[in-house]
Design a protein around this motif. Structure first.
Motif, PDB file in Angstrom:
ATOM      1  N   LYS A  34       0.736  -1.247   0.160  1.00 46.85           N
ATOM      2  CA  LYS A  34      -0.077   0.040   0.121  1.00 46.85           C
ATOM      3  C   LYS A  34       0.836   1.152   0.032  1.00 46.85           C
ATOM      4  CE  LYS A  34      -2.654  -1.225   3.480  1.00 46.85           C
ATOM      5  NZ  LYS A  34      -2.807  -2.537   3.767  1.00 46.85           N
ATOM      6  N   GLY A  56      -8.726  -4.803  -8.361  1.00 46.74           N
ATOM      7  CA  GLY A  56      -9.797  -4.088  -7.932  1.00 46.74           C
ATOM      8  C   GLY A  56     -10.887  -3.555  -9.005  1.00 46.74           C
ATOM      9  N   ASP A  57     -12.160  -3.197  -8.652  1.00 46.78           N
ATOM     10  CA  ASP A  57     -13.035  -2.844  -9.592  1.00 46.78           C
ATOM     11  C   ASP A  57     -12.687  -1.023  -9.821  1.00 46.78           C
ATOM     12  OD1 ASP A  57     -14.186  -1.652  -7.308  1.00 46.78           O
ATOM     13  OD2 ASP A  57     -15.973  -2.934  -7.418  1.00 46.78           O
ATOM     14  N   GLN A  60     -12.740   0.807  -6.311  1.00 44.98           N
ATOM     15  CA  GLN A  60     -11.419   0.499  -5.721  1.00 44.98           C
ATOM     16  C   GLN A  60     -10.376   1.259  -6.289  1.00 44.98           C
ATOM     17  OE1 GLN A  60     -11.911  -3.787  -5.906  1.00 44.98           O
ATOM     18  NE2 GLN A  60     -11.909  -3.911  -3.563  1.00 44.98           N
ATOM     19  N   LEU A 114     -10.616   4.928  -5.134  1.00 39.97           N
ATOM     20  CA  LEU A 114     -10.139   5.192  -3.752  1.00 39.97           C
ATOM     21  C   LEU A 114      -8.601   5.200  -3.518  1.00 39.97           C
ATOM     22  CD1 LEU A 114     -10.486   5.387  -0.820  1.00 39.97           C
ATOM     23  CD2 LEU A 114     -10.881   2.558  -0.605  1.00 39.97           C
ATOM     24  N   GLN A 115      -8.092   4.214  -4.290  1.00 38.10           N
ATOM     25  CA  GLN A 115      -6.602   4.090  -4.306  1.00 38.10           C
ATOM     26  C   GLN A 115      -5.799   5.210  -4.879  1.00 38.10           C
ATOM     27  OE1 GLN A 115      -4.483   2.003  -2.443  1.00 38.10           O
ATOM     28  NE2 GLN A 115      -6.100   0.904  -1.883  1.00 38.10           N
ATOM     29  N   PHE A 141      -7.372   0.242   6.364  1.00 35.90           N
ATOM     30  CA  PHE A 141      -7.185  -1.014   5.874  1.00 35.90           C
ATOM     31  C   PHE A 141      -6.632  -2.061   7.051  1.00 35.90           C
ATOM     32  CE2 PHE A 141      -6.654   1.335   1.939  1.00 35.90           C
ATOM     33  CZ  PHE A 141      -7.848   0.770   1.148  1.00 35.90           C
TER      34      PHE A 141
END
Length: 182
Positions: free
Chosen positions: A39, A117-118, A121, A124-125, A144
């Motif tokens: 992350k 991820g979709d 996601q 968001l990232q 997280f």
């Protein structure tokens, strides 16, 4: 400190049990540390390298561990520092200007074949990657990893109040980013 951590530390310091104890340590913490690192650097290969460096540093410095914090927070602190050191060296090598680190991380995310991820996601990232480094770390650890502020304070060597403020600012910036990208 949990008994299992005490046991691992004692075995790591015992020459006859050190190899097996290190194997147990890696098996116990590698997945959580990998995702924490990932992350931060947003790249699978880089995260793998940093994870390996983290465990090598743990192996070399277990005798210096003073047990003032839990083994878990000590490992996270090493992983966090290794990740930040990696990003700083990337910045120096590529002569990245201030603010370009975020673009580099977004590019890593977009080109990562392991990201599954979709669209939500991904957004968001991307919002998280736009945050200043400290806010990004605090947000990831709280949101997280569901880490307690006291543990984060030990890992990041700062006060609980500063962490709460960073998390609050991070969530506001993420909300604003997500509102403006619809």
């Amino acid at each position: 400190m949990p008994d299992s951590e005490q046991h691992i530390i004692a075995d790591l310091r015992d020459e006859n049990k050190r190899d097996l104890a290190f194997h147990v340590l890696v098996k116990t913490y590698q997945e959580r540390l990998y995702w924490h690192i990932r992350k931060i650097v947003m790249n699978h290969d880089d995260a793998d390298d940093i994870l390996q460096n983290t465990f090598m540093k743990v192996w070399r410095s277990i005798d210096k561990f003073r047990e003032e914090s839990s083994l878990y927070t000590w490992l996270y602190r090493i992983a966090t520092n290794e990740s930040i050191t990696f990003l700083n060296s990337k910045k120096k090598k590529s002569l990245m200007a201030l603010g370009e680190e975020n673009e580099y991380l977004v590019d890593n995310l977009m080109s990562d074949p392991y990201f599954d991820g979709d669209e939500i996601q991904l957004k968001l990232q991307e919002a998280i990657l736009k945050l200043p480094e400290k806010q990004r770390l605090v947000f990831n650890m709280k949101y997280f990893d569901e880490m307690k502020y006291d543990d984060m304070a030990q890992i990041l060597d700062t006060s609980v109040g500063a962490l709460k403020a960073s998390y609050h600012h991070a969530t506001k910036k993420i909300e604003e980013f997500l509102k403006n990208t619809d």
